[in-house]
Design a protein around this motif. Structure first.
Motif, PDB file in Angstrom:
ATOM      1  N   GLY A 158      55.456  78.041  57.553  1.00  0.00           N
ATOM      2  CA  GLY A 158      57.388  77.061  58.079  1.00  0.00           C
ATOM      3  C   GLY A 158      57.592  75.663  57.737  1.00  0.00           C
ATOM      4  O   GLY A 158      58.733  75.267  57.079  1.00  0.00           O
TER       5      GLY A 158
ATOM      6  N   SER B 157      62.920  73.263  57.364  1.00  0.00           N
ATOM      7  CA  SER B 157      62.422  72.698  56.181  1.00  0.00           C
ATOM      8  C   SER B 157      62.998  73.200  54.552  1.00  0.00           C
ATOM      9  O   SER B 157      63.446  74.041  54.607  1.00  0.00           O
ATOM     10  CB  SER B 157      60.706  73.203  56.011  1.00  0.00           C
TER      11      SER B 157
ATOM     12  N   CYS C 276      56.153  82.082  43.354  1.00  0.00           N
ATOM     13  CA  CYS C 276      56.117  81.540  44.724  1.00  0.00           C
ATOM     14  C   CYS C 276      55.508  79.594  44.391  1.00  0.00           C
ATOM     15  O   CYS C 276      55.252  78.977  44.688  1.00  0.00           O
ATOM     16  CB  CYS C 276      54.912  81.721  45.072  1.00  0.00           C
TER      17      CYS C 276
ATOM     18  N   TRP D 188      61.985  74.400  52.579  1.00  0.00           N
ATOM     19  CA  TRP D 188      60.681  76.098  52.350  1.00  0.00           C
ATOM     20  C   TRP D 188      61.956  76.930  53.106  1.00  0.00           C
ATOM     21  O   TRP D 188      62.390  77.677  52.047  1.00  0.00           O
ATOM     22  CB  TRP D 188      60.088  76.392  53.343  1.00  0.00           C
ATOM     23  N   GLN D 189      62.468  76.826  53.916  1.00  0.00           N
ATOM     24  CA  GLN D 189      63.226  77.404  54.185  1.00  0.00           C
ATOM     25  C   GLN D 189      64.394  77.458  54.225  1.00  0.00           C
ATOM     26  O   GLN D 189      65.446  78.035  54.348  1.00  0.00           O
ATOM     27  CB  GLN D 189      63.417  77.021  56.270  1.00  0.00           C
TER      28      GLN D 189
ATOM     29  N   CYS E 105      64.598  80.077  51.072  1.00  0.00           N
ATOM     30  CA  CYS E 105      63.974  81.315  50.395  1.00  0.00           C
ATOM     31  C   CYS E 105      64.019  82.446  52.221  1.00  0.00           C
ATOM     32  O   CYS E 105      63.992  82.051  53.262  1.00  0.00           O
ATOM     33  CB  CYS E 105      62.160  81.165  51.168  1.00  0.00           C
TER      34      CYS E 105
ATOM     35  N   LEU F 215      56.545  79.818  52.180  1.00  0.00           N
ATOM     36  CA  LEU F 215      57.555  81.184  52.510  1.00  0.00           C
ATOM     37  C   LEU F 215      57.590  81.834  50.894  1.00  0.00           C
ATOM     38  O   LEU F 215      57.751  83.397  51.622  1.00  0.00           O
ATOM     39  CB  LEU F 215      58.672  80.019  52.562  1.00  0.00           C
ATOM     40  N   LYS F 216      58.084  81.780  50.461  1.00  0.00           N
ATOM     41  CA  LYS F 216      57.942  82.944  49.136  1.00  0.00           C
ATOM     42  C   LYS F 216      56.617  83.662  48.793  1.00  0.00           C
ATOM     43  O   LYS F 216      56.590  84.295  48.418  1.00  0.00           O
ATOM     44  CB  LYS F 216      58.338  81.608  47.689  1.00  0.00           C
TER      45      LYS F 216
ATOM     46  N   HIS G 101      54.724  77.060  46.607  1.00  0.00           N
ATOM     47  CA  HIS G 101      56.461  77.664  48.147  1.00  0.00           C
ATOM     48  C   HIS G 101      55.496  78.996  49.111  1.00  0.00           C
ATOM     49  O   HIS G 101      55.388  79.251  48.316  1.00  0.00           O
ATOM     50  CB  HIS G 101      57.541  78.278  47.445  1.00  0.00           C
TER      51      HIS G 101
ATOM     52  N   ALA H 213      52.175  72.537  52.276  1.00  0.00           N
ATOM     53  CA  ALA H 213      52.007  73.680  51.159  1.00  0.00           C
ATOM     54  C   ALA H 213      50.993  72.634  50.269  1.00  0.00           C
ATOM     55  O   ALA H 213      51.153  73.088  48.584  1.00  0.00           O
ATOM     56  CB  ALA H 213      52.792  73.960  50.046  1.00  0.00           C
TER      57      ALA H 213
ATOM     58  N   ALA I 153      58.026  68.748  44.865  1.00  0.00           N
ATOM     59  CA  ALA I 153      58.417  70.155  45.136  1.00  0.00           C
ATOM     60  C   ALA I 153      59.165  70.081  44.064  1.00  0.00           C
ATOM     61  O   ALA I 153      60.673  70.031  44.697  1.00  0.00           O
ATOM     62  CB  ALA I 153      58.386  71.058  46.119  1.00  0.00           C
TER      63      ALA I 153
END
Length: 443
Positions: A62, A3, A111, A5-6, A9, A170-171, A168, A66, A260
């Motif tokens: 993940g 993703s 985040c 996000w991955q 972060c 994961l942050k 975010h 969000a 995002a």
């Protein structure tokens, strides 16, 4: 695929459980719900240990979009019809409270927390919007009707919740996890009473929270009939539109949008896990149609647990397990639902019994049409004379050509082509996957 996000972060790593130990509260699952429970218990001075079978944030957390919002589709009219005005108002209150808790927690965190409006739009059903808006006015929700939406197709308008948010994920959990008692690569395999057996040792816990997305203990609670899992898909697009809000089609399987940073997240294509879906193909075609100058920088899939009545199961796992608790069935609204679950479970573990436990009780009535649909899928799959079979409860797995995985149409477990477990409720790999590779290639 990873993703967005991955890709943007990295998370800290934690050691496996060093051996046998004891704790007041054991938390199983290192996603957002489990981490929030650990954080709140630590704040309350209650000792706890969190176990994650793989790495924290590697599952649903993940792969979310969000959105932190109390607007969960056109839900509130349904809630009033099923549960009454007071319970619908309580659901709204708890989710707005969860939003405020995020707002407070995210202060000073790196985040990407941003306040945004949340809009549920309709392509052709203004009467559905009108009905929901009347209900929201009755509940004093922060809602209004909006038109002229910045979407690449015409709509009949939407319902806007003001003052919602996005971040975010994961942050956020990277900041949250610091100082928490977390052990990774430690899988809970069974329990007897208050003793939980793992691949790294045994933990004795006075109380336990199962926060594993889909509950993994099949002998209690009947979750294999009370839930099914839904799969949906997301693209992150560069050089696409700025929509400056969080948008969702009121129709099941419709499109969602939100920005995002420099990317537009475009989601859709929902279908029951283990049943035919179009994967990312439909989304990619629509992205070329709507945003011809854009380019895809990431794509991923999300998996969500769907309950019988659209309300999560939060509380005691079953009537026979008074010290085992569960949080599951968040549908596509895991951000606020995780915070609601963490608050309710920590209250319950601390001895409080607020009225909202009735609304979320996992032991509430199962007499809903979806129960019979779930039963039909389970019986049909169990009677299908094919291999491989899911190690969870023996259902016949289906090959997913888009993601090259074996998927269970009963309960949503998924396995990589070589047999690695990808999604619960199965707790182990598909050991005989290798001999089915030739079949999967033909599929």
């Amino acid at each position: 695929m990873q993703s967005i996000w991955q890709k943007t972060c990295s998370l800290p790593s934690f050691p496996p459980l060093p051996g046998n130990c004891a704790t007041d509260v054991l938390i199983i699952g290192g996603g957002l719900t489990g981490l929030l429970c650990a954080y709140k218990l630590k704040q309350a001075g209650i000792s706890c240990i969190l176990l994650e079978a793989n790495c924290i944030g590697g599952g649903t957390t993940g792969h979310t979009t969000a959105k932190i919002t109390a607007q969960h589709g056109l839900l509130y009219d349904t809630l009033i019809r099923r549960f009454g005005v007071e319970q619908a108002a309580e659901y709204l209150r708890l989710n707005l409270q969860a939003l405020e808790q995020y707002r407070t927690l995210c202060q000073g965190m790196d985040c990407d927390f941003e306040e945004k409006e949340s809009i549920v739009y309709s392509l052709s059903h203004p009467e559905r919007l009108e009905t929901e808006l009347r209900v929201l006015e009755q509940l004093h929700a922060p809602a209004r009707f909006v038109q002229d939406l910045p979407l690449p197709f015409p709509t009949v308008g939407g319902i806007c919740f003001s003052g919602q948010a996005q971040f975010h994920p994961l942050k956020f959990i990277r900041a949250l996890a610091g100082g928490l008692p977390i052990y990774e690569h430690t899988a809970v395999q069974s329990f007897d009473g208050k003793r939980y057996h793992t691949n790294r040792g045994t933990i004795t816990a006075e109380k336990t929270i199962a926060a594993t997305h889909f509950p993994i203990f099949t002998k209690h609670g009947g979750y294999f009939l009370k839930q099914y899992q839904s799969r949906s898909y997301v693209l992150a697009l560069k050089n696409a539109a700025v929509v400056d809000g969080m948008y969702l089609d009121e129709q099941e399987g419709g499109l969602s949008f939100r920005n995002a940073g420099p990317f537009l997240l475009m989601g859709g294509g929902a279908h029951r896990t283990g049943k035919p879906g179009r994967g990312w193909g439909e989304l990619e075609a629509l992205s070329r149609q709507y945003y011809p100058r854009s380019s895809m920088v990431a794509r991923w899939a999300a998996q969500d647990c769907m309950t019988l009545d659209d309300v999560p199961y939060i509380g005691r796992y079953s009537r026979r397990t008074p010290d085992l608790f569960v949080a599951t069935g968040f549908r596509k609204w895991g951000m606020t639902s995780s915070m609601v679950a963490a608050q309710l479970l920590c209250d319950q573990i601390g001895g409080k019994e607020p009225d909202s436990f009735g609304l979320f009780s996992p032991s509430r009535s199962v007499l809903h049409p979806q129960l019979f649909v779930n039963t039909f899928h389970a019986v049909s799959s169990l009677c299908t004379p094919t291999r491989p079979r899911c190690p969870h409860m023996g259902c016949a797995l289906k090959w997913n050509p888009h993601e090259r995985s074996w998927d269970c149409p009963c309960h949503g477990s998924r396995f990589a082509e070589a047999g690695e477990r990808l999604n619960d409720p199965a707790t182990g790999p598909l050991k005989s996957a290798g001999k089915y590779h030739s079949h999967s290639e033909k599929s």
